[in-house]
Design a protein around this motif. Structure first.
Motif, PDB file in Angstrom:
ATOM      1  N   UNK A   1       1.008  -1.119   0.105  1.00  0.00           N
ATOM      2  CA  UNK A   1      -0.001   0.150  -0.124  1.00  0.00           C
ATOM      3  C   UNK A   1       0.742   1.189  -0.159  1.00  0.00           C
ATOM      4  N   UNK A   2       1.879   1.181   0.972  1.00  0.00           N
ATOM      5  CA  UNK A   2       2.736   2.484   0.929  1.00  0.00           C
ATOM      6  C   UNK A   2       3.356   2.609  -0.433  1.00  0.00           C
ATOM      7  N   UNK A   3       3.992   1.571  -0.953  1.00  0.00           N
ATOM      8  CA  UNK A   3       4.764   1.740  -2.171  1.00  0.00           C
ATOM      9  C   UNK A   3       3.955   2.035  -3.278  1.00  0.00           C
ATOM     10  N   UNK A   4       2.561   1.513  -3.420  1.00  0.00           N
ATOM     11  CA  UNK A   4       1.667   1.865  -4.520  1.00  0.00           C
ATOM     12  C   UNK A   4       1.520   3.263  -4.469  1.00  0.00           C
ATOM     13  N   UNK A   5       0.909   3.804  -3.297  1.00  0.00           N
ATOM     14  CA  UNK A   5       0.730   5.196  -3.283  1.00  0.00           C
ATOM     15  C   UNK A   5       1.828   6.103  -3.289  1.00  0.00           C
ATOM     16  N   UNK A   6       3.178   5.497  -2.978  1.00  0.00           N
ATOM     17  CA  UNK A   6       4.251   6.604  -3.176  1.00  0.00           C
ATOM     18  C   UNK A   6       4.590   6.686  -4.671  1.00  0.00           C
ATOM     19  N   UNK A   7       4.265   5.483  -5.380  1.00  0.00           N
ATOM     20  CA  UNK A   7       4.559   5.584  -6.837  1.00  0.00           C
ATOM     21  C   UNK A   7       3.700   6.627  -7.669  1.00  0.00           C
ATOM     22  N   UNK A   8       2.234   6.352  -7.076  1.00  0.00           N
ATOM     23  CA  UNK A   8       1.379   7.575  -7.670  1.00  0.00           C
ATOM     24  C   UNK A   8       1.573   8.923  -7.172  1.00  0.00           C
ATOM     25  N   UNK A   9       1.943   8.986  -6.164  1.00  0.00           N
ATOM     26  CA  UNK A   9       2.419  10.409  -5.982  1.00  0.00           C
ATOM     27  C   UNK A   9       3.706  10.818  -6.556  1.00  0.00           C
ATOM     28  N   UNK A  10       4.590   9.982  -6.947  1.00  0.00           N
ATOM     29  CA  UNK A  10       5.924  10.518  -7.532  1.00  0.00           C
ATOM     30  C   UNK A  10       5.513  10.946  -8.701  1.00  0.00           C
ATOM     31  N   UNK A  11       4.770   9.907  -9.289  1.00  0.00           N
ATOM     32  CA  UNK A  11       4.084  10.280 -10.736  1.00  0.00           C
ATOM     33  C   UNK A  11       3.228  11.381 -11.056  1.00  0.00           C
ATOM     34  N   UNK A  12       2.762  11.917 -10.015  1.00  0.00           N
ATOM     35  CA  UNK A  12       1.798  12.861  -9.774  1.00  0.00           C
ATOM     36  C   UNK A  12       0.459  12.644 -10.909  1.00  0.00           C
ATOM     37  N   UNK A  13      -0.155  11.482 -10.543  1.00  0.00           N
ATOM     38  CA  UNK A  13      -1.404  11.309 -11.287  1.00  0.00           C
ATOM     39  C   UNK A  13      -2.420  12.443 -11.137  1.00  0.00           C
ATOM     40  N   UNK A  14      -3.390  12.342 -12.079  1.00  0.00           N
ATOM     41  CA  UNK A  14      -4.360  13.288 -12.112  1.00  0.00           C
ATOM     42  C   UNK A  14      -5.189  13.239 -10.945  1.00  0.00           C
ATOM     43  N   UNK A  15      -5.438  12.167 -10.458  1.00  0.00           N
ATOM     44  CA  UNK A  15      -6.808  11.621  -9.442  1.00  0.00           C
ATOM     45  C   UNK A  15      -5.801  11.887  -8.134  1.00  0.00           C
ATOM     46  N   UNK A  16      -4.481  11.779  -7.850  1.00  0.00           N
ATOM     47  CA  UNK A  16      -3.873  11.934  -6.569  1.00  0.00           C
ATOM     48  C   UNK A  16      -3.518  13.248  -6.508  1.00  0.00           C
ATOM     49  N   UNK A  17      -3.224  13.939  -7.655  1.00  0.00           N
ATOM     50  CA  UNK A  17      -3.111  15.630  -7.324  1.00  0.00           C
ATOM     51  C   UNK A  17      -4.370  16.239  -7.129  1.00  0.00           C
ATOM     52  N   UNK A  18      -5.376  15.839  -7.624  1.00  0.00           N
ATOM     53  CA  UNK A  18      -6.829  16.378  -7.154  1.00  0.00           C
ATOM     54  C   UNK A  18      -7.165  16.272  -5.814  1.00  0.00           C
ATOM     55  N   UNK A  19      -6.766  14.975  -5.322  1.00  0.00           N
ATOM     56  CA  UNK A  19      -6.847  14.549  -4.082  1.00  0.00           C
ATOM     57  C   UNK A  19      -6.019  15.567  -3.103  1.00  0.00           C
TER      58      UNK A  19
ATOM     59  N   UNK B   1       5.840  14.544  -4.377  1.00  0.00           N
ATOM     60  CA  UNK B   1       7.138  13.964  -4.568  1.00  0.00           C
ATOM     61  C   UNK B   1       7.735  13.724  -3.321  1.00  0.00           C
ATOM     62  N   UNK B   2       7.869  14.560  -2.386  1.00  0.00           N
ATOM     63  CA  UNK B   2       8.571  14.556  -1.141  1.00  0.00           C
ATOM     64  C   UNK B   2       8.123  13.307  -0.422  1.00  0.00           C
ATOM     65  N   UNK B   3       6.843  13.014   0.031  1.00  0.00           N
ATOM     66  CA  UNK B   3       6.048  12.087   0.410  1.00  0.00           C
ATOM     67  C   UNK B   3       6.246  10.796  -0.080  1.00  0.00           C
ATOM     68  N   UNK B   4       6.187  10.874  -1.554  1.00  0.00           N
ATOM     69  CA  UNK B   4       6.427   9.510  -2.085  1.00  0.00           C
ATOM     70  C   UNK B   4       7.793   8.871  -2.010  1.00  0.00           C
ATOM     71  N   UNK B   5       8.789   9.850  -2.000  1.00  0.00           N
ATOM     72  CA  UNK B   5      10.167   9.195  -1.897  1.00  0.00           C
ATOM     73  C   UNK B   5      10.458   8.855  -0.398  1.00  0.00           C
ATOM     74  N   UNK B   6       9.828   9.403   0.512  1.00  0.00           N
ATOM     75  CA  UNK B   6       9.781   8.945   1.798  1.00  0.00           C
ATOM     76  C   UNK B   6       9.047   7.580   2.003  1.00  0.00           C
ATOM     77  N   UNK B   7       8.105   7.578   1.520  1.00  0.00           N
ATOM     78  CA  UNK B   7       7.589   6.150   1.575  1.00  0.00           C
ATOM     79  C   UNK B   7       8.311   5.092   1.150  1.00  0.00           C
TER      80      UNK B   7
END
Length: 132
Positions: free
Chosen positions: A25-43, A55-61
């Protein structure tokens, strides 16, 4: 004695189930955050956070997942668990403050619970012991 060994073995199995689930779960959300998907950006913007924080949270995760999964490095594991605790409790609180639906809040709640369970079930060889 035999019952104790079975109990420890069962606890270790549950630890790995919850830890791998949390790590996935942490790795998958990190990847989505690093890639800055539209849905995650909206969230993120709905929660009131700047996009660069993703990006910061994704790398730390990702670094936290590595720290928890590698052997030894017990202090590093404790720091990773603490970081996950703060990030996920902050995510849950943020969703509640903005009045998000249960469906949008649940993933953060689930990851938060998985962090707590994984930390609680960690085997003795993955805990820092204090010697008086």
């Amino acid at each position: 004695m035999e019952t104790s060994n079975k109990s420890e073995k069962r606890k270790r199995i549950f630890y790995w189930i919850f830890t791998l689930w949390m790590s996935l779960g942490m790795a998958s959300t990190a990847i989505v955050q690093i890639m800055q998907s539209k849905d995650e950006l909206a969230n993120f913007t709905t929660l009131g956070y700047p996009s660069y924080l993703m990006t910061i949270l994704g790398i730390w995760k990702l670094l936290g997942v590595i720290a928890i999964l590698i052997p030894k490095r017990l202090l590093l594991k404790e720091w990773a668990y603490a970081g996950f605790f703060f990030v996920m409790s902050g995510a849950v609180i943020s969703h509640l403050i903005v009045g998000d639906t249960i469906g949008r809040t649940f993933p953060a709640v689930l990851l938060f619970i998985l962090v707590i369970i994984s930390w609680y079930l960690r085997p003795v060889d993955r805990k820092i012991t204090i010697i008086d």
